[in-house]
Write an enzyme that holds these catalytic residues in place. Structure first.
Site, PDB file in Angstrom:
ATOM      1  N   GLU A  51       1.027  -1.520   0.196  1.00 28.88           N
ATOM      2  CA  GLU A  51      -0.198  -0.036  -0.181  1.00 28.88           C
ATOM      3  C   GLU A  51       1.383   1.122  -0.423  1.00 28.88           C
ATOM      4  O   GLU A  51       0.659   2.102   0.950  1.00 28.88           O
ATOM      5  CB  GLU A  51      -0.911   0.238   1.320  1.00 28.88           C
ATOM      6  CG  GLU A  51      -2.308  -1.515   1.520  1.00 28.88           C
ATOM      7  CD  GLU A  51      -2.958  -0.697   1.982  1.00 28.88           C
ATOM      8  OE1 GLU A  51      -3.469  -0.959   3.614  1.00 28.88           O
ATOM      9  OE2 GLU A  51      -3.924  -2.230   2.839  1.00 28.88           O
ATOM     10  N   ASN A  96      -5.264  -5.290  -2.113  1.00 32.63           N
ATOM     11  CA  ASN A  96      -6.288  -5.045  -0.581  1.00 32.63           C
ATOM     12  C   ASN A  96      -7.365  -4.278  -0.835  1.00 32.63           C
ATOM     13  O   ASN A  96      -7.535  -2.965  -0.966  1.00 32.63           O
ATOM     14  CB  ASN A  96      -5.097  -4.471   0.262  1.00 32.63           C
ATOM     15  CG  ASN A  96      -3.918  -5.028   0.782  1.00 32.63           C
ATOM     16  OD1 ASN A  96      -3.993  -5.941   0.007  1.00 32.63           O
ATOM     17  ND2 ASN A  96      -2.726  -3.896   1.782  1.00 32.63           N
TER      18      ASN A  96
HETATM   19  O1  IFM Z   1      -4.404  -3.141   9.108  1.00 32.97           O
HETATM   20  C1  IFM Z   1      -4.352  -2.164   7.876  1.00 32.97           C
HETATM   21  C2  IFM Z   1      -3.687  -3.257   7.194  1.00 32.97           C
HETATM   22  O2  IFM Z   1      -1.935  -2.695   7.216  1.00 32.97           O
HETATM   23  C3  IFM Z   1      -3.185  -2.444   5.759  1.00 32.97           C
HETATM   24  N1  IFM Z   1      -4.256  -2.493   5.197  1.00 32.97           N
HETATM   25  C4  IFM Z   1      -5.874  -1.860   5.555  1.00 32.97           C
HETATM   26  C5  IFM Z   1      -6.018  -2.905   7.058  1.00 32.97           C
HETATM   27  C6  IFM Z   1      -6.800  -2.598   8.073  1.00 32.97           C
HETATM   28  O3  IFM Z   1      -7.067  -1.039   8.124  1.00 32.97           O
END
Ligand code: IFM
Length: 477
Positions: free
Chosen positions: A182, A317
């Site tokens: 991300e 994600n």
């Molecule tokens: O917890 C986070 C993760 O570290 C990265 N993606 C989103 C998740 C939920 O917010």
């Protein structure tokens, strides 16, 4: 068979109900990240990360929580792997804490830090669970931040060196390598609106950080490939971007201004990372935003070629759609430089404990769009899941709402696969309840409930449900 959904109202009406079977080699597993679960923040030579500093700064993290102990996974990893095996997981995505490998972000790797991941990988392989390693899930060594962090070009080179050091130790047993998790969040929440570490608030810094993260991705992908890495992946936080009306009806009529707002935000969120990585170019509107806030000097000749390394997979994600509409005169949101004249709205849908709207069809539509726009790369759901206010009663957590969420989103993945999207696997977020960044420990995303004072793990009903899903490679009717 297509029919109307009756369960808990989260699955969209066009998703198939009844039994669905996933492709034969579909990968099933769960994901975590180092700072969120490991703890042992001061052990075995681990240096400080930007999240240690940020968590120690009053007012930054809910309840003053931090990752010092977290789920104590550093000490309990063998039990956690046993738990994964008992839940039938076939894959486990974890991240390596850069400050465990290089306390200050450069120089000779710390053998004790590497030993931990070495043991973890062996334990996973013994349990027949495939490790998916992520090299950067936000815990930048503080020393590098002190030298400019991701706004400094040098950090990208340091990252590639670190990636090579980890691969040198684990590459004989780990085939799948993710460079970044991300990068949008790292850049725009870390340097744009300051909600995440390191907590800076400057649109120019955020855009420079985004470019250097991409450069770090390209440099490390190149180095990992030369070192023999089999599978390379870039993971993005991705959403379907839509107007409030389009969220539930892809065919909804929208004004030209609304359509333009949707495409602009799609560029800022998705194309800003995928176009450079997969095509070697920035979308024109992103470049115009970069030029306005940061100038273009930091984008040097050859950078885009370096960023555009052949990779095998894009990890997605997905949690919720991103809902926007045109709003002339609206200033840009601090996390979204370039979003002038856009209002961020929410979908009319049930919400998780994070307040995130539950729209599984958003995932099907996103996967179908990405697979049409970037047919050259496979897709992988590297995170999907939900926080709810779980209650542990007599040794059980009856998290029907999470089962419904997961069921709806798995049906959405299946629908996308049926529609032609090349989706290779699904990793639930998260294996364990854990440190949810600025939200601290109050948000529980785990399949497994963690009682933090005792560190007792209790598989929630969703974990048992997921075990059955994996066992049958699909969803029951
Ligand atoms: O917890 C986070 C993760 O570290 C990265 N993606 C989103 C998740 C939920 O917010």
């Amino acid at each position: 068979m297509t029919m109307t959904v009756t369960t808990r109202g989260t699955a969209p009406s066009y998703l198939t109900q009844g039994r669905v079977d996933f492709p034969e080699r579909f990968v099933w597993g769960a994901a975590t990240a180092s700072y969120q679960i490991e703890g042992a923040a001061k052990e075995d030579g681990r240096g400080r990360s930007i999240w240690d500093t940020f968590s120690d700064t009053p007012g930054k993290v809910f309840n003053g929580d931090n990752g010092e102990v977290a789920c104590d996974h550093y000490h309990r990893y063998a039990d956690d792997v046993r738990l994964m095996r008992d839940l039938g997981l076939r894959a486990y995505r974890f991240s390596v804490a850069w400050p465990r490998i290089q306390a200050d972000g450069s120089g000779a790797p710390n053998g004790l830090g590497l030993d931990f991941y070495d043991r973890l990988v062996d334990e996973l392989l013994d349990a027949d669970i495939t490790p998916y390693v992520t090299l950067y899930h936000w815990d930048l060594p503080q020393a590098l931040e002190d030298g400019g962090g991701w706004t400094a070009r040098d950090t990208a080179y340091r990252f590639a060196d670190y990636a090579v050091a980890v691969h040198a130790r684990l590459g004989d047993r780990v085939r799948s390598w993710t460079t970044l998790n991300e990068p949008w969040v790292s850049a725009f929440l870390g340097y744009g609106n300051g909600v995440h570490a390191p907590g800076r608030r400057d649109p120019g810094d955020a855009l420079r950080a985004a470019h250097h993260l991409l450069l770090g991705h390209g440099l490390s992908a190149q180095a990992l490939r030369s070192a023999g890495a089999e599978e390379l992946m870039l993971v993005i936080n991705s959403s379907l971007v839509a107007t409030p009306a389009q969220v539930h009806d892809p065919a909804a009529a929208v004004s030209e201004a609304d359509a333009a707002a949707v495409e602009r935000v799609h560029s800022l969120l998705n194309r800003q990372f995928l176009d450079p990585a997969l095509r070697g170019e920035y979308p024109a509107e992103v470049l115009a935003t970069v030029e306005r806030h940061a100038g273009l000097e930091h984008i040097q000749d050859g950078d885009l070629k370096t960023i555009n390394q052949p990779i095998d997979l894009v990890g997605i994600n997905y949690y919720n759609p991103c809902v926007v509409e045109a709003a002339p005169g609206e200033p840009a949101d601090a996390a979204w430089p370039g979003s002038e004249d856009v209002r961020f709205a929410t979908a009319d849908a049930p919400k998780t404990a994070m307040g995130w709207p539950i729209v599984p069809t958003g995932l099907s539509r996103l996967l179908l769009r990405l697979s049409q726009d970037y047919p050259e790369v496979g897709l992988f759901i590297t995170e999907n899941g939900a926080a709810f206010d779980d209650v542990l009663t007599e040794g059980r957590v009856h998290d029907e709402d999470r089962i419904s969420y997961l069921d709806g989103h798995l049906r959405a993945v299946h629908a996308a696969v049926e529609g032609g999207a090349d989706v290779r696997g699904y990793l639930a977020w998260s294996l364990l309840d854990n440190f949810e960044w600025a939200e601290g420990y109050r948000r529980r995303f785990g399949l497994v409930y963690v009682d933090y004072p005792t560190q007792t793990r209790t598989p929630k009903d969703s974990a048992l449900w997921y075990r059955d899903v994996i066992g049958r490679n699909g969803l029951a009717g």
